[in-house]
Structure formats: C-alpha cells, structure tokens
Scaffold this motif. Structure first.
Motif, PDB file in Angstrom:
ATOM      1  N   GLY A  48      34.809  44.479  42.740  1.00 50.58           N
ATOM      2  CA  GLY A  48      33.475  44.963  42.572  1.00 50.58           C
ATOM      3  C   GLY A  48      33.192  43.692  41.487  1.00 50.58           C
ATOM      4  O   GLY A  48      32.043  43.156  40.830  1.00 50.58           O
TER       5      GLY A  48
ATOM      6  N   PRO B  56      31.083  41.036  36.750  1.00 47.97           N
ATOM      7  CA  PRO B  56      31.088  42.125  38.034  1.00 47.97           C
ATOM      8  C   PRO B  56      30.171  41.453  39.008  1.00 47.97           C
ATOM      9  O   PRO B  56      29.417  40.045  38.068  1.00 47.97           O
TER      10      PRO B  56
ATOM     11  N   SER C 288      27.581  42.396  40.291  1.00 51.85           N
ATOM     12  CA  SER C 288      26.464  42.501  39.924  1.00 51.85           C
ATOM     13  C   SER C 288      25.956  42.289  38.740  1.00 51.85           C
ATOM     14  O   SER C 288      26.529  41.650  38.032  1.00 51.85           O
TER      15      SER C 288
ATOM     16  N   ASN D  82      33.821  51.218  38.086  1.00 54.42           N
ATOM     17  CA  ASN D  82      32.977  50.342  38.452  1.00 54.42           C
ATOM     18  C   ASN D  82      32.329  49.548  37.929  1.00 54.42           C
ATOM     19  O   ASN D  82      31.488  50.321  36.892  1.00 54.42           O
TER      20      ASN D  82
END
Ligand SMILES: [Zn+2]
Length: 328
Positions: A23, A38, A40, A76
């Motif tokens: 991730g 990250p 995202s 995460n």
C-alpha cells in the motif's frame, strides 16, 4: 529487526534504496532516513523519530517493530511518513552523543559551534525535514521518541515545544493514548528537534519520554507496548478516528524557570539521585553561580532533567508548575 534499522545500525546503505511495500512506496533518503508514501491520497504527514540520543535504544526497537508491521501489511498506512534515526553514529557506539548533544543544536544552533558529527547531522536533518514538509500532506505531526537517564515520578511523559496557538485536542489525546501520564509545555523556543519542527513548520510536535534507557536487547519491550500499539493505530487510522470516549487523563505542567550552567562556579543544589517531577517548596535554593542564586519561586515547583554536568551555557534543569489540562 527490520532492514532499515539493521542497516542504519551497521552503518550500511541497502543495495536497493527505493521500492514498494504493502500500500505504499518507500525511499531511503539518507543514512537513517526513510520516507513511506501511501499509494492513496492522504491529508496527514508524520515525522517519526528515535535515536536522537544514541544510548536510547528502546524507541529504536519500537520503531523497528512498527516498520515490521507496516512491511507485513498489518497496518494500512494512511500518513505520509518520514522515519528518522537521529544520530546513527552515536547509536552504533551506544553513546548518547559523540561530540555534543544533538538535541540542543536545531534551529541553526549547529552553525555557531565547531564543526563535528552532531553539527553536520543537525544541518542534514533540518534540510531533510524542510524537503519533507515542503512537499507533503497539510496536517503535520512530529513524534520524537526518547528514554530518560533518570527515574521519574511520571514514568512516561511528553515535552511539548513553545506554541502560540492552542494544542488541538486530537494531538493531546493521542499522546495520552500512547501512555503519557504527564505533558510538559515549554513557554520559550529551544534547540530540540521538536522545537525546530514546531517553530519552523508549525508541526504538532512532542518529545516523548518513554521510560529508562537500557542497552539494546535489554529493554523490557512489554513496558513500551502501549506506545507501540498507539502508533500502529495512528498510522493505520489517523487521529480523528481515535478520539471516541477518550477522557483527558494526563497531568499538565508548564516550564516556570530554567536552570542554566552559567559559569565555572555553577553549583546545582539538586541531589544526583533526584527523580524527574520531584516537588520543591517555595524559597528552596536550586542553583548558584557566585552571587547569582536561583530559588523556587512558586508555592511548589517540580524538577525535570536535572543535570549539573552540561556544558557552559546549557540547560542544567527545568522547573515546572502544574497547570489545568487544556481539555480537562
Ligand atoms: Zn533523549
């Protein structure tokens, strides 16, 4: 122990200096500095540092465990993170520092001293931090993990740099969640790493004192599990999600006066075995330097980091008064 910490402690650079984790992508920027970004889009950036003092090993081990969890994919990641091992050469030799205390040199103080290991490192870390904060998510945190030399009536506590505006509740509450029983608020600027990130980059910064310093491998890591767990939660969820039902629990203090080693005749009248947060009553003589005497000024003041062996001009201790919790 994860590879980043292992290589840093061995003074090595890994063959591969960037790559992909679960991730996130990572990049080894300097000896002891790695950035995790990250995939995202995130709105939060965090500097997570340890080993500013080379004999303070438990925070390095905590950091290593958190990195292991990130690489296993157990967390995460939702922060842009800069991981910093502050003083790799001192860590390699197990000494607090080589030439001088790195955590007094930030904010350009390094430029006024003889060049040496720590001055070069402070200059480098200021550049690395500047680059990171110039190009990162807008919410900025800095957690700098330490262990103390002496015992403490509050075994785990945080020292927060001077700040003109109120500390957000989310930040203070996370520090409590990480096991800090007391929070100490500085009132004037200083040369610590956290003062630097707070003053120059408006980061929410805290020097976290997590217990007593022991050699590598001799730390009882269960003592530190609260902090490690809170870090994992923070990295994986962000501060907003952590606030549910959190009640203010920390005792809060502000710095009332600093004891400074002003000259050759300086005497600190605080016994060597005095633990942090020991109270002293009004009028008690704390230190003197010839004609100059420093006494307790408030009804009760509490001592923090008493140390007569510092170099001239440096802090030989702080005196604190207790204040209400900002969200109590
Ligand atoms: Zn330290």
């Amino acid at each position: 122990m994860d590879e980043f910490v292992q290589k840093t402690l061995a003074g090595l650079v890994p063959a591969q200096t960037k790559g992909e984790g679960p991730g996130f992508r990572w990049q080894w920027l300097e000896q002891g500095v790695i950035r995790l970004t990250p995939h995202s889009k995130v709105t939060q950036s965090l500097i997570l540092s340890a080993g500013i003092h080379g004999n303070e090993t438990a925070p390095v081990e905590i950091l290593s465990q958190v990195l292991d969890a990130l690489w296993r994919g157990d967390i995460n990641l939702c922060w842009d993170v800069l991981v910093v091992l502050g003083n790799p050469l001192a860590l390699q030799t197990g000494k607090r520092y080589q030439a001088c205390d790195l955590n007094r040199l930030f904010g350009g103080r390094w430029a006024k001293l003889e060049p040496g290991t720590e001055c070069a490192r402070a200059e480098l870390l200021e550049q690395v931090v500047g680059d990171f904060f110039a190009n990162c998510a807008p919410v900025r945190w800095h957690l700098d993990m330490h262990t103390a030399i002496r015992g403490s009536l509050h075994p785990r506590f945080g020292v927060l740099p001077a700040r003109n505006t109120a500390w957000p509740a989310a930040f203070l509450h996370w520090l409590e969640l990480a096991g800090l029983e007391a929070l100490v608020f500085h009132q004037t600027p200083g040369g610590t790493f956290t003062h630097f990130t707070a003053q120059y980059y408006d980061a929410l910064s805290c020097t976290m004192e997590l217990g007593k310093a022991m050699p590598f491998g001799q730390n009882n890591l269960s003592v530190f599990s609260v902090t490690r767990h809170a870090l994992g939660e923070l990295l994986g969820r962000g501060p907003e999600t952590l606030l549910a039902q959190q009640q203010p629990v920390a005792r809060c203090y502000k710095v009332s006066q600093q004891l400074t080693r002003t000259g050759e005749k300086f005497i600190l009248h605080i016994p060597d075995d005095t633990v942090n947060f020991t109270p002293f009553s009004k009028g008690v003589l704390l230190a003197e330097d010839g004609k100059n005497k420093q006494v307790v000024q408030q009804e009760t003041e509490y001592v923090l980091f008493p140390n007569p062996l510092v170099a001239q001009g440096l802090r030989a201790g702080l005196m604190l008064t207790e204040i209400p919790h900002p969200y109590g």
